[in-house]
Design an enzyme around this catalytic site. Structure first.
Site, short mmCIF file in Angstrom:
data_model
loop_
_atom_site.label_atom_id
_atom_site.label_comp_id
_atom_site.label_asym_id
_atom_site.label_seq_id
_atom_site.Cartn_x
_atom_site.Cartn_y
_atom_site.Cartn_z
CE1 TYR A 64 53.98 7.35 47.63
CE2 TYR A 64 55.24 7.71 45.64
CZ TYR A 64 54.03 7.69 46.30
OH TYR A 64 52.88 8.01 45.63
CE LYS A 72 55.12 11.32 46.06
NZ LYS A 72 53.88 10.93 45.42
CD GLU A 82 45.80 14.30 46.03
OE1 GLU A 82 46.81 14.89 45.61
OE2 GLU A 82 45.77 13.73 47.14
CG LEU A 110 51.49 14.84 47.69
CD1 LEU A 110 51.84 14.10 48.98
CD2 LEU A 110 52.14 14.15 46.50
N1 PDD Z 1 52.64 10.96 42.50
N2 PDD Z 1 48.82 13.80 44.25
C1 PDD Z 1 49.11 12.50 44.45
C2 PDD Z 1 48.12 11.66 45.18
C3 PDD Z 1 50.32 11.96 43.97
O1 PDD Z 1 50.61 10.67 44.20
C4 PDD Z 1 51.22 12.81 43.27
C5 PDD Z 1 52.53 12.31 42.75
C6 PDD Z 1 50.87 14.15 43.08
C7 PDD Z 1 51.79 15.12 42.37
O2 PDD Z 1 52.90 15.45 43.17
P1 PDD Z 1 54.27 15.91 42.51
O3 PDD Z 1 53.98 17.01 41.58
O4 PDD Z 1 55.07 16.38 43.67
O5 PDD Z 1 54.87 14.71 41.83
C8 PDD Z 1 49.67 14.62 43.60
C9 PDD Z 1 53.92 10.39 42.15
C10 PDD Z 1 54.56 10.94 40.93
C11 PDD Z 1 53.81 8.87 42.21
O6 PDD Z 1 53.16 8.42 43.12
O7 PDD Z 1 54.41 8.17 41.40
#
Ligand code: PDD
Length: 297
Positions: free
Chosen positions: A39, A157, A195, A219
């Site tokens: 996703y 992801k 993270e 990620l």
């Molecule tokens: N989550 N690390 C993890 C484990 C994440 O699930 C996310 C983002 C990030 C940040 O990535 P980005 O800056 O590209 O959004 C880091 C999204 C927002 C979610 O799962 O809803």
């Protein structure tokens, strides 16, 4: 709890735009049986996407990572824009989900038919507009540190979000806003912070920003990249992509977490204040640069 979307909300499902009430999943959908899918979440501000291409590129990598063929990620980005136009949202986040779909009776073995089509779903969730006053303090809250018990391919992801969801819930129960993962990687003798449950983590130490390297154990966050670029090219802030421990985090001058949907100052960990327990000046400056980039886009 967020209010449910009205049934006439336009979504993309089953190869077309349609009301939410006319979209459903098969019982044997592999996304449900095996979390067999990936996703993205993309931010739209004033109807315009932020960092759309990096999201499409990361989706393509995730699809490669789980060997899911048959989808052009740039076309998904176009469909996402079309969805936001049709839904008429000014401010929203669009959830892109690609699953392997229903391939028949539950089977661990993946057998891809020749006429295979991935199951693509797009849902736009209205969001409050971004805080327009870029000089305002960022939102803040506490965090807890928990074991990173996820799989090793954190660069994908993946829909396999149970560990992240349980960790976030543990944080919530502790009165905190985020759970920060700590993991002892194979071949190392010490645990490091990786993270957050749905965020990347930064600490500030002696004026320098530190965040975990993009080595597959986190990620590759798009917001993380935007912030590192702002630190380097706009704010003149020294930074390093290097590992740090829970003790380093607790002793940091400032801590913040970021994702497409938020930049949050972490002002305490397990109830112990970080710095003076308020969002710090570097977090505030980084948040300002981030906000301005979204508004300028
Ligand atoms: N989550 N690390 C993890 C484990 C994440 O699930 C996310 C983002 C990030 C940040 O990535 P980005 O800056 O590209 O959004 C880091 C999204 C927002 C979610 O799962 O809803």
């Amino acid at each position: 709890m967020p209010a449910p979307l009205p049934p006439d909300t336009i979504v993309y499902a089953h190869g077309d735009f349609r009301p939410l009430a006319q979209a459903s999943y098969a019982l044997e959908e592999r996304g449900v049986l095996f979390a067999d899918g990936v996703y993205e979440v993309v931010r739209y501000d004033r109807g315009k996407p932020f960092a759309l291409k990096p999201h499409a590129d990361r989706l393509a990598n995730s699809l490669d990572g789980i060997d899911l063929p048959g989808l052009d990620a740039d076309e998904v980005a176009d469909l996402s824009n079309e969805l936001v136009k049709r839904a008429g949202h000014d401010h929203c986040k669009v959830y892109w989900q690609v699953t392997r779909g229903d391939l028949g009776p539950r089977d661990f073995l993946i057998q891809t038919p020749t006429d295979f089509k991935p199951n693509l779903t797009l849902i736009a969730y209205p969001t409050p507009p971004l805080q327009r006053d870029a000089t305002a303090l960022p939102p803040s809250g506490g965090a807890i540190i928990v074991e990173d018990c996820r799989w090793t391919k954190c660069w994908i992801k993946s829909l396999m979000l149970q560990p992240a969801s349980l960790a976030k819930t543990a944080a919530h129960k502790a009165g905190a806003v985020e759970a920060i993962f700590e993991r002892e990687k194979p071949g190392t003798t010490e645990s490091h912070i990786t993270e957050g449950s749905s965020t990347n983590v930064f600490i500030v130490r002696d004026g320098q920003l530190l965040t975990h390297p993009n080595d597959g154990w986190v990620l590759p966050g798009i917001t993380r990249d935007v912030l590192l670029d702002a630190a380097q090219n706009e704010l003149g802030l020294p930074f390093a992509e290097q590992t740090f421990t829970a003790a380093d985090l607790k002793a940091a001058d400032e801590v913040f977490v970021c994702s497409t949907t938020q930049l949050t100052a972490i002002t305490s960990v397990h109830g112990q204040p970080i710095g003076d327990g308020q969002p710090g000046p570097i977090t505030t400056a980084v948040n300002k640069a981030y906000t301005e980039r979204i508004l300028a886009d």
